[in-house]
Design an enzyme around this catalytic site. Structure first.
Site, PDB file in Angstrom:
ATOM      1  N   CYS A 218     103.086  -3.525  12.465  1.00 61.01           N
ATOM      2  CA  CYS A 218     102.044  -4.554  12.447  1.00 61.01           C
ATOM      3  C   CYS A 218     102.012  -5.336  13.743  1.00 61.01           C
ATOM      4  CB  CYS A 218     102.283  -5.576  11.335  1.00 61.01           C
ATOM      5  SG  CYS A 218     102.818  -4.942   9.777  1.00 61.01           S
TER       6      CYS A 218
ATOM      7  N   ARG B  91      98.179  -4.974   9.725  1.00 61.48           N
ATOM      8  CA  ARG B  91      99.067  -3.901   9.288  1.00 61.48           C
ATOM      9  C   ARG B  91      98.562  -2.514   9.651  1.00 61.48           C
ATOM     10  NH1 ARG B  91     100.276  -1.459   3.418  1.00 61.48           N
ATOM     11  NH2 ARG B  91     102.256  -0.450   3.874  1.00 61.48           N
TER      12      ARG B  91
ATOM     13  N   ASP C 118     109.535  -1.324   2.973  1.00 65.50           N
ATOM     14  CA  ASP C 118     110.764  -1.804   3.606  1.00 65.50           C
ATOM     15  C   ASP C 118     110.706  -3.312   3.845  1.00 65.50           C
ATOM     16  OD1 ASP C 118     108.761  -1.432   5.472  1.00 65.50           O
ATOM     17  OD2 ASP C 118     110.066  -0.658   7.047  1.00 65.50           O
TER      18      ASP C 118
END
Length: 631
Positions: free
Chosen positions: A2, A50, A100
């Site tokens: 991102c 993102r 994650d």
């Protein structure tokens, strides 16, 4: 992967700051074209763009904990997140996504600020701890992912890219000391930036904002790893087996993805090694991408093709023409934010654009030369040890004059180029010589370049970044010290900056297996005598890879990722360069001595000297100035 940004208010968050956060995200849409997200509190605003790589469906950010008292935005990848996730679930944590990013939230709940010690990955992270009214900013250990910040009035602003911070009411002002360092190193060493007041967070550091106080602290460095176990030296076979095993494991970790992956393949030993190891562990046929040139001494396409054929990859190539320089430089400046005189910004952008047509993630070979003494400057150091024994009178009155009288060569890294570079740095200590051999302008050349007004405004010592980093280096060997400096300066502020900005300009994520911090620690424990053996660079790494690469690849001379800029400036780009560095352009700021710049141009155009390394930083700076300051 991102772009992240945010504002911490020392009073309370205004509605205008929420609007500003969205504008800061908008200028980074290239870093994350797939999604955007925001979180606003009375003290903090968080924003992100993102690029979806892992958990394409539910990985929306910012991500909170169960009670919504901790919020995280994150740029990068955590390669051990599945292992961490499993441990956290066993401890009773509940996950609402498969990303994650959420691992960071729950890890922080358990570990506090020490959470970062358990992460294996590349990252810049912002954590808002609402209960304790605390903002934590963290950058990864090697500086793979960027993070910039500015304290402005009653607010602290941070972002992945400087262009976001420029959306605030910050009054743009050039840091003249940083500008001077740019002409020494060809890049601007952290923590400074070209903009006065805007800083880079150093790799391995975190910033904690709480109770309106700002605390910066280091959480990791490699300084204690040099010399590990050297009193119990292992044999070569041990290091060969460990290098292969550990690098292969690092490549395997970096294959975790929900989208296709590829490799940047130059034909050199580092990228070829990554290709080889990836072909061993990848579940399907891999895609490789290469860039070449019509000028023979710069072109590595035939070697890249050999490697691609050897490992049966799906291979793609592109030949770079001189006309692309004029077309791309104004475009690339907009993504770089700071002047960066590494001419390979052009092929890096092009290979990223090529790869993005086929994949969303690519592996690359950055870090191999820093860890295994791979640069020609290491050879120069060995030669310099002998050359310094020659009487100074003979060196200065005869040898130096002969070398400076050598005619300019068109070939890349010709003897003439190397000899002149060698002489320019020979009278400095080894740690400084190394960067003069790398860099653009020597102190004496900068003395001619800058106007008297500019010189009177510069306060810094030209090699301050070198001495600053050496204070933290406990290595005893000069080879180890040079490796440390290369990791802290050239790799961090040139190579990784270039790769991050120009890959993300194409919405492509790059992963660098050599820079797994566990592999870096192991590589730095290897004796320097096994890295540089006589004039053989990367000795132990070449021996390792000779078992799995074609012989013509593991033993070939290093070329590097460069372009035939000197030839192009003298011929096809002559009019273009003359216009960019004309008095009408340089008079806009009066930083440079026009007579000296004209002298460089005339010698280069006549072919008596190849001044590509002096002219290119000026060209890049002028485009940067016109875009970021003048306009």
């Amino acid at each position: 992967m991102c772009g992240i940004c945010g504002i911490y208010s020392f009073s309370h968050l205004e509605p205008s700051q929420k609007i500003l956060t969205k504008k800061m995200c908008e200028v980074m849409v290239h870093r994350g074209p797939d999604d955007e997200g925001y979180y606003f509190d009375n003290k903090v605003a968080l924003g992100m763009r993102r690029l979806s790589i892992i958990d394409l469906t539910t990985g929306h950010q910012p991500i909170p904990n169960e009670e919504k008292t901790i919020w995280v935005i994150f740029n990068g990848e955590i390669y051990n997140y599945l292992e961490l996730r499993s441990n956290l679930i066993q401890k009773g944590h509940t996950f609402s996504t498969n990303s994650d990013t959420e691992v960071i939230v729950h890890l922080y709940e358990d570990e506090g600020e020490d959470f970062v010690q358990k992460l294996n990955g590349m990252f810049s992270i912002a954590i808002w701890d609402k209960k304790n009214c605390k903002l934590i900013l963290v950058r990864d250990r090697l500086g793979i992912k960027p993070l910039h910040y500015l304290k402005l009035n009653k607010q602290f602003i941070f972002s992945s890219e400087i262009k976001s911070i420029l959306k605030t009411n910050y009054q743009r002002e050039i840091d003249l000391n940083a500008l001077s360092q740019y002409f020494t190193f060809e890049y601007i060493p952290a923590p400074t930036t070209i903009f006065k007041g805007i800083k880079k967070l150093l790799p391995g550091y975190m910033i904690i904002l709480q109770d309106n106080k700002i605390v910066t602290k280091s959480y990791w460095d490699i300084k204690n790893e040099y010399g590990c176990d050297r009193e119990k030296l292992k044999n070569e076979n041990y290091y060969i087996e460990e290098i292969h095993k550990r690098l292969k494991d690092s490549v395997r970790k970096r294959l975790i993805s929900d989208v296709p992956l590829g490799v940047f393949l130059s034909g050199g030993i580092d990228s070829s090694s990554i290709t080889s190891l990836m072909s061993e562990v990848a579940p399907s046929k891999i895609k490789t991408f290469s860039i070449g040139f019509r000028e023979k001494s710069f072109n590595e396409l035939k070697y890249a093709k050999k490697v691609a054929d050897y490992f049966h990859t799906d291979h793609h190539e592109f030949v770079v023409e001189s006309s692309l320089v004029k077309k791309l430089i104004p475009v690339l400046i907009q993504y770089l934010d700071e002047p960066l005189a590494d001419a390979s910004i052009i092929p890096t952008y092009i290979i990223s654009r090529l790869a993005r047509k086929y994949v969303k993630v690519a592996l690359s070979g950055e870090g191999g030369d820093e860890l295994f003494a791979g640069y020609d400057t290491y050879k120069a150091y060995q030669v310099a040890r002998l050359y310094r024994k020659v009487p100074k009178l003979l060196r200065n009155n005869i040898i130096k004059k002969i070398i400076y009288s050598l005619p300019a060569s068109k070939k890349r890294l010709s003897f003439e180029f190397k000899a002149k570079k060698f002489i320019s740095g020979i009278d400095y200590p080894p740690e400084i010589s190394n960067f003069i051999w790398w860099g653009a302008y020597t102190p004496s050349e900068k003395e001619k370049l800058f106007t008297p007004e500019m010189k009177s405004s510069i306060e810094e010592e030209p090699f301050l970044p070198i001495s600053s980093h050496l204070k933290n280096c406990q290595a005893k060997s000069i080879i180890d010290k040079l490796g440390y400096l290369h990791l802290k300066l050239y790799l961090q502020d040139d190579l990784l900056t270039k790769v991050d900005r120009l890959s993300m300009a194409n919405s492509l994520e790059i992963r660098v297996p050599f820079l797994d911090h566990t592999f870096v620690l192991f590589a730095n424990s290897i004796p320097p005598s096994l890295k540089l053996k006589g004039l053989t660079t990367k000795y132990i790494f070449k021996k390792t890879m000779s078992k799995i690469l074609p012989p013509e690849i593991s033993n070939r001379k290093k070329i590097g990722f460069d372009i035939p800029l000197g030839i192009w400036i003298k011929n096809e780009l002559k009019e273009f360069v003359g216009d960019v560095l004309s008095s009408s352009n340089l008079n806009k700021h009066d930083f440079f001595n026009q007579a000296y710049v004209d002298h460089l141009l005339n010698e280069h155009f006549r072919g008596t000297h190849n001044h590509r390394q002096l002219l290119w930083p000026l060209i890049v700076f002028q485009f940067w100035y016109n875009y970021y300051i003048k306009s």
